[in-house]
Design a protein around this motif. Structure first.
Motif, mmCIF file in Angstrom:
data_model
loop_
_atom_site.group_PDB
_atom_site.id
_atom_site.type_symbol
_atom_site.label_atom_id
_atom_site.label_comp_id
_atom_site.label_asym_id
_atom_site.label_seq_id
_atom_site.Cartn_x
_atom_site.Cartn_y
_atom_site.Cartn_z
ATOM 1 N N ARG A 59 29.824 44.212 46.731
ATOM 2 C CA ARG A 59 31.264 43.924 46.662
ATOM 3 C C ARG A 59 31.531 42.593 45.966
ATOM 4 O O ARG A 59 32.493 42.473 45.211
ATOM 5 C CB ARG A 59 31.879 43.931 48.060
ATOM 6 N N MET A 60 30.697 41.611 46.236
ATOM 7 C CA MET A 60 30.859 40.331 45.551
ATOM 8 C C MET A 60 30.627 40.489 44.053
ATOM 9 O O MET A 60 31.363 39.932 43.233
ATOM 10 C CB MET A 60 29.908 39.284 46.139
ATOM 11 N N ALA A 61 29.620 41.278 43.690
ATOM 12 C CA ALA A 61 29.341 41.515 42.273
ATOM 13 C C ALA A 61 30.501 42.252 41.611
ATOM 14 O O ALA A 61 30.896 41.934 40.484
ATOM 15 C CB ALA A 61 28.043 42.309 42.126
ATOM 16 N N ALA A 62 31.077 43.220 42.312
ATOM 17 C CA ALA A 62 32.209 43.969 41.760
ATOM 18 C C ALA A 62 33.430 43.074 41.615
ATOM 19 O O ALA A 62 34.179 43.185 40.641
ATOM 20 C CB ALA A 62 32.535 45.166 42.656
ATOM 21 N N HIS A 63 33.628 42.188 42.552
ATOM 22 C CA HIS A 63 34.813 41.324 42.536
ATOM 23 C C HIS A 63 34.673 40.155 41.563
ATOM 24 O O HIS A 63 35.599 39.841 40.835
ATOM 25 C CB HIS A 63 35.098 40.804 43.948
ATOM 26 N N TRP A 64 33.503 39.500 41.577
ATOM 27 C CA TRP A 64 33.314 38.298 40.763
ATOM 28 C C TRP A 64 32.321 38.484 39.622
ATOM 29 O O TRP A 64 31.997 37.520 38.924
ATOM 30 C CB TRP A 64 32.848 37.131 41.635
ATOM 31 N N GLY A 65 31.849 39.688 39.423
ATOM 32 C CA GLY A 65 30.856 39.935 38.383
ATOM 33 C C GLY A 65 31.314 39.467 37.009
ATOM 34 O O GLY A 65 32.460 39.655 36.628
ATOM 35 N N GLY A 66 30.414 38.846 36.278
ATOM 36 C CA GLY A 66 30.702 38.380 34.935
ATOM 37 C C GLY A 66 31.306 36.994 34.874
ATOM 38 O O GLY A 66 31.473 36.430 33.793
ATOM 39 N N GLN A 67 31.645 36.421 36.017
ATOM 40 C CA GLN A 67 32.238 35.080 36.033
ATOM 41 C C GLN A 67 31.159 34.041 36.320
ATOM 42 O O GLN A 67 30.175 34.315 36.997
ATOM 43 C CB GLN A 67 33.307 34.988 37.124
ATOM 44 N N ASN A 68 31.371 32.868 35.785
ATOM 45 C CA ASN A 68 30.503 31.746 36.147
ATOM 46 C C ASN A 68 31.030 31.171 37.449
ATOM 47 O O ASN A 68 32.192 30.783 37.528
ATOM 48 C CB ASN A 68 30.531 30.663 35.064
ATOM 49 N N LEU A 69 30.197 31.155 38.445
ATOM 50 C CA LEU A 69 30.606 30.667 39.762
ATOM 51 C C LEU A 69 29.876 29.382 40.089
ATOM 52 O O LEU A 69 28.727 29.187 39.722
ATOM 53 C CB LEU A 69 30.292 31.688 40.847
ATOM 54 N N TYR A 70 30.556 28.542 40.817
ATOM 55 C CA TYR A 70 29.969 27.316 41.333
ATOM 56 C C TYR A 70 30.076 27.376 42.852
ATOM 57 O O TYR A 70 31.167 27.573 43.391
ATOM 58 C CB TYR A 70 30.737 26.097 40.800
ATOM 59 N N PHE A 71 28.966 27.263 43.533
ATOM 60 C CA PHE A 71 28.978 27.224 44.991
ATOM 61 C C PHE A 71 28.878 25.768 45.426
ATOM 62 O O PHE A 71 27.850 25.136 45.236
ATOM 63 C CB PHE A 71 27.784 27.995 45.581
ATOM 64 N N PRO A 72 29.937 25.242 46.017
ATOM 65 C CA PRO A 72 29.846 23.862 46.506
ATOM 66 C C PRO A 72 28.850 23.792 47.658
ATOM 67 O O PRO A 72 28.600 24.786 48.342
ATOM 68 C CB PRO A 72 31.264 23.552 46.978
ATOM 69 N N MET A 73 28.295 22.629 47.846
ATOM 70 C CA MET A 73 27.314 22.452 48.911
ATOM 71 C C MET A 73 27.979 22.307 50.267
ATOM 72 O O MET A 73 27.308 22.318 51.289
ATOM 73 C CB MET A 73 26.427 21.247 48.606
#
Length: 120
Positions: free
Chosen positions: A44-58
């Protein structure tokens, strides 16, 4: 010349593994069920945010604010030094935290007070 390879599949695999382990550890879910749920979440995360560059804050600001709140809650007006030792920060930092959290508390209460006046 090195070939560019996406880290995407590795990220999804790693995410799935971490979710599955958390489900087993935190809610005692059976391993196969945890793996199934983890795969669904990753998909679901891949379907929703797939193709985007994501930054995970610490999440340091959240952790620090929790710690700061805990320091403020433990503060009794005279235990600055004790709290500085306990949390391994300077005495000045304790003063700063207490002042900042107190200011935030006052601002929050004032907003609540005015909000209740407009509800009438």
């Amino acid at each position: 010349m090195t070939e560019f390879r996406s880290k995407g599949p590795e990220l999804l695999t790693d995410l799935t593994e971490h979710i599955a382990v958390a489900l087993v550890e935190l809610v005692s879910m059976e391993a196969d069920a945890a793996r199934h749920v983890a795969q669904e979440v990753s998909d679901r995360m891949a379907a929703h945010w797939g193709g985007q560059n994501l930054y995970f804050p610490m999440g340091l600001s959240v952790k620090l604010s929790r710690r700061d709140r805990q320091i403020y809650d433990e503060f009794n007006g005279t235990n600055h030094s004790e709290l500085a030792r306990k949390y391994a920060v300077s005495l000045q930092w304790i003063y700063k935290i207490v002042k900042a959290v107190r200011k935030d508390e006052i601002a929050r209460r004032q907003v609540d007070m005015f909000a209740s006046l407009t509800d009438d």
